[in-house]
Motif scaffolding. Structure first.
Motif, PDB file in Angstrom:
ATOM      1  N   PRO A  38       0.828  -1.208   0.000  1.00  0.00           N
ATOM      2  CA  PRO A  38       0.000   0.000   0.000  1.00  0.00           C
ATOM      3  C   PRO A  38       0.862   1.258   0.000  1.00  0.00           C
ATOM      4  O   PRO A  38       1.945   1.288   0.582  1.00  0.00           O
ATOM      5  N   SER A  39       0.364   2.279  -0.654  1.00  0.00           N
ATOM      6  CA  SER A  39       1.016   3.584  -0.697  1.00  0.00           C
ATOM      7  C   SER A  39       0.036   4.632  -0.177  1.00  0.00           C
ATOM      8  O   SER A  39      -1.175   4.457  -0.275  1.00  0.00           O
ATOM      9  N   THR A  40       0.564   5.707   0.346  1.00  0.00           N
ATOM     10  CA  THR A  40      -0.300   6.806   0.799  1.00  0.00           C
ATOM     11  C   THR A  40      -0.582   7.795  -0.324  1.00  0.00           C
ATOM     12  O   THR A  40      -1.353   8.734  -0.142  1.00  0.00           O
ATOM     13  N   THR A  41       0.007   7.571  -1.490  1.00  0.00           N
ATOM     14  CA  THR A  41      -0.178   8.473  -2.625  1.00  0.00           C
ATOM     15  C   THR A  41      -1.584   8.347  -3.198  1.00  0.00           C
ATOM     16  O   THR A  41      -2.118   7.246  -3.307  1.00  0.00           O
ATOM     17  N   SER A  42      -2.141   9.481  -3.573  1.00  0.00           N
ATOM     18  CA  SER A  42      -3.405   9.488  -4.312  1.00  0.00           C
ATOM     19  C   SER A  42      -3.393  10.682  -5.260  1.00  0.00           C
ATOM     20  O   SER A  42      -2.694  11.665  -5.021  1.00  0.00           O
ATOM     21  N   THR A  43      -4.128  10.552  -6.342  1.00  0.00           N
ATOM     22  CA  THR A  43      -4.282  11.630  -7.310  1.00  0.00           C
ATOM     23  C   THR A  43      -5.743  11.674  -7.729  1.00  0.00           C
ATOM     24  O   THR A  43      -6.503  10.739  -7.450  1.00  0.00           O
ATOM     25  N   ALA A  51      -7.591   8.273  -7.563  1.00  0.00           N
ATOM     26  CA  ALA A  51      -6.780   7.062  -7.714  1.00  0.00           C
ATOM     27  C   ALA A  51      -5.949   6.829  -6.462  1.00  0.00           C
ATOM     28  O   ALA A  51      -5.461   7.768  -5.839  1.00  0.00           O
ATOM     29  N   SER A  52      -5.778   5.572  -6.126  1.00  0.00           N
ATOM     30  CA  SER A  52      -4.878   5.153  -5.056  1.00  0.00           C
ATOM     31  C   SER A  52      -3.758   4.346  -5.695  1.00  0.00           C
ATOM     32  O   SER A  52      -3.913   3.803  -6.791  1.00  0.00           O
ATOM     33  N   TYR A  53      -2.628   4.235  -4.988  1.00  0.00           N
ATOM     34  CA  TYR A  53      -1.439   3.619  -5.562  1.00  0.00           C
ATOM     35  C   TYR A  53      -0.893   2.481  -4.710  1.00  0.00           C
ATOM     36  O   TYR A  53      -1.152   2.405  -3.517  1.00  0.00           O
ATOM     37  N   TRP A  68      -1.651   1.630  -9.973  1.00  0.00           N
ATOM     38  CA  TRP A  68      -2.743   2.449  -9.453  1.00  0.00           C
ATOM     39  C   TRP A  68      -4.087   1.818  -9.759  1.00  0.00           C
ATOM     40  O   TRP A  68      -4.225   0.971 -10.625  1.00  0.00           O
ATOM     41  N   TYR A  69      -5.075   2.273  -8.992  1.00  0.00           N
ATOM     42  CA  TYR A  69      -6.441   1.786  -9.160  1.00  0.00           C
ATOM     43  C   TYR A  69      -7.395   2.864  -8.650  1.00  0.00           C
ATOM     44  O   TYR A  69      -6.990   3.788  -7.948  1.00  0.00           O
ATOM     45  N   TYR A  70      -8.645   2.729  -9.005  1.00  0.00           N
ATOM     46  CA  TYR A  70      -9.689   3.659  -8.572  1.00  0.00           C
ATOM     47  C   TYR A  70     -10.657   2.901  -7.669  1.00  0.00           C
ATOM     48  O   TYR A  70     -11.461   2.110  -8.160  1.00  0.00           O
ATOM     49  N   PRO A  71     -10.565   3.101  -6.347  1.00  0.00           N
ATOM     50  CA  PRO A  71     -11.437   2.364  -5.431  1.00  0.00           C
ATOM     51  C   PRO A  71     -12.925   2.584  -5.713  1.00  0.00           C
ATOM     52  O   PRO A  71     -13.726   1.664  -5.594  1.00  0.00           O
ATOM     53  N   GLN A  72     -13.267   3.816  -6.077  1.00  0.00           N
ATOM     54  CA  GLN A  72     -14.656   4.155  -6.394  1.00  0.00           C
ATOM     55  C   GLN A  72     -14.667   5.092  -7.608  1.00  0.00           C
ATOM     56  O   GLN A  72     -14.876   6.296  -7.474  1.00  0.00           O
ATOM     57  N   PRO A  73     -14.456   4.525  -8.807  1.00  0.00           N
ATOM     58  CA  PRO A  73     -14.412   5.390  -9.991  1.00  0.00           C
ATOM     59  C   PRO A  73     -15.758   6.054 -10.251  1.00  0.00           C
ATOM     60  O   PRO A  73     -16.806   5.537  -9.854  1.00  0.00           O
ATOM     61  N   LYS A  74     -15.677   7.203 -10.896  1.00  0.00           N
ATOM     62  CA  LYS A  74     -16.910   7.893 -11.300  1.00  0.00           C
ATOM     63  C   LYS A  74     -17.648   7.045 -12.334  1.00  0.00           C
ATOM     64  O   LYS A  74     -17.066   6.144 -12.947  1.00  0.00           O
ATOM     65  N   ALA A  75     -18.900   7.343 -12.548  1.00  0.00           N
ATOM     66  CA  ALA A  75     -19.742   6.561 -13.460  1.00  0.00           C
ATOM     67  C   ALA A  75     -19.138   6.447 -14.857  1.00  0.00           C
ATOM     68  O   ALA A  75     -19.222   5.392 -15.487  1.00  0.00           O
ATOM     69  N   ALA A  76     -18.494   7.489 -15.328  1.00  0.00           N
ATOM     70  CA  ALA A  76     -17.899   7.474 -16.670  1.00  0.00           C
ATOM     71  C   ALA A  76     -16.769   6.455 -16.791  1.00  0.00           C
ATOM     72  O   ALA A  76     -16.420   6.038 -17.895  1.00  0.00           O
ATOM     73  N   ALA A  77     -16.205   6.044 -15.663  1.00  0.00           N
ATOM     74  CA  ALA A  77     -15.088   5.096 -15.662  1.00  0.00           C
ATOM     75  C   ALA A  77     -15.450   3.782 -14.975  1.00  0.00           C
ATOM     76  O   ALA A  77     -14.580   3.046 -14.519  1.00  0.00           O
ATOM     77  N   ALA A  78     -16.724   3.469 -14.931  1.00  0.00           N
ATOM     78  CA  ALA A  78     -17.187   2.269 -14.222  1.00  0.00           C
ATOM     79  C   ALA A  78     -16.500   0.990 -14.710  1.00  0.00           C
ATOM     80  O   ALA A  78     -16.312   0.055 -13.942  1.00  0.00           O
TER      81      ALA A  78
END
Length: 93
Positions: A38-43, A51-53, A68-78
């Motif tokens: 796990p990383s503490t970085t996010s963008t 995004a989390s890293y 990286w990954y998106y724990p809860q991506p917006k609908a456009a990126a589902a």
């Protein structure tokens, strides 16, 4: 089959890849959990969300924030929900 390799080791492998903006997103289940730290970085991306890293560790070497990954991506990126992408020297073929 698409693979992600770093430091001479395959860290992810799947034939179920989603391509977004030139990045291959692997299903989380296809990524070796033992190499992820796990990383503490996010963008934040305006259309995908926050995004989390992960730092990748293989053979005693670390590659900070190389996944990286998106724990809860917006609908456009589902379509990338539950998926991980790589950069920073990780070779995806």
């Amino acid at each position: 089959m698409t693979t992600a390799t770093w430091n001479g080791t395959v860290i992810a492998e799947s034939d179920d890849i989603v391509l977004v903006e030139g990045n291959a997103y692997f299903p989380r289940a296809s990524v070796r959990e033992d190499v992820l730290r796990p990383s503490t970085t996010s963008t934040t991306c305006p259309w995908k969300g926050r995004a989390s890293y992960f730092t990748i560790e293989v053979g005693g070497r670390t590659n900070p924030d190389a996944a990286w990954y998106y724990p809860q991506p917006k609908a456009a990126a589902a379509e990338i929900t539950g998926r991980v992408a790589f950069w920073k020297g990780v070779e995806v073929r």
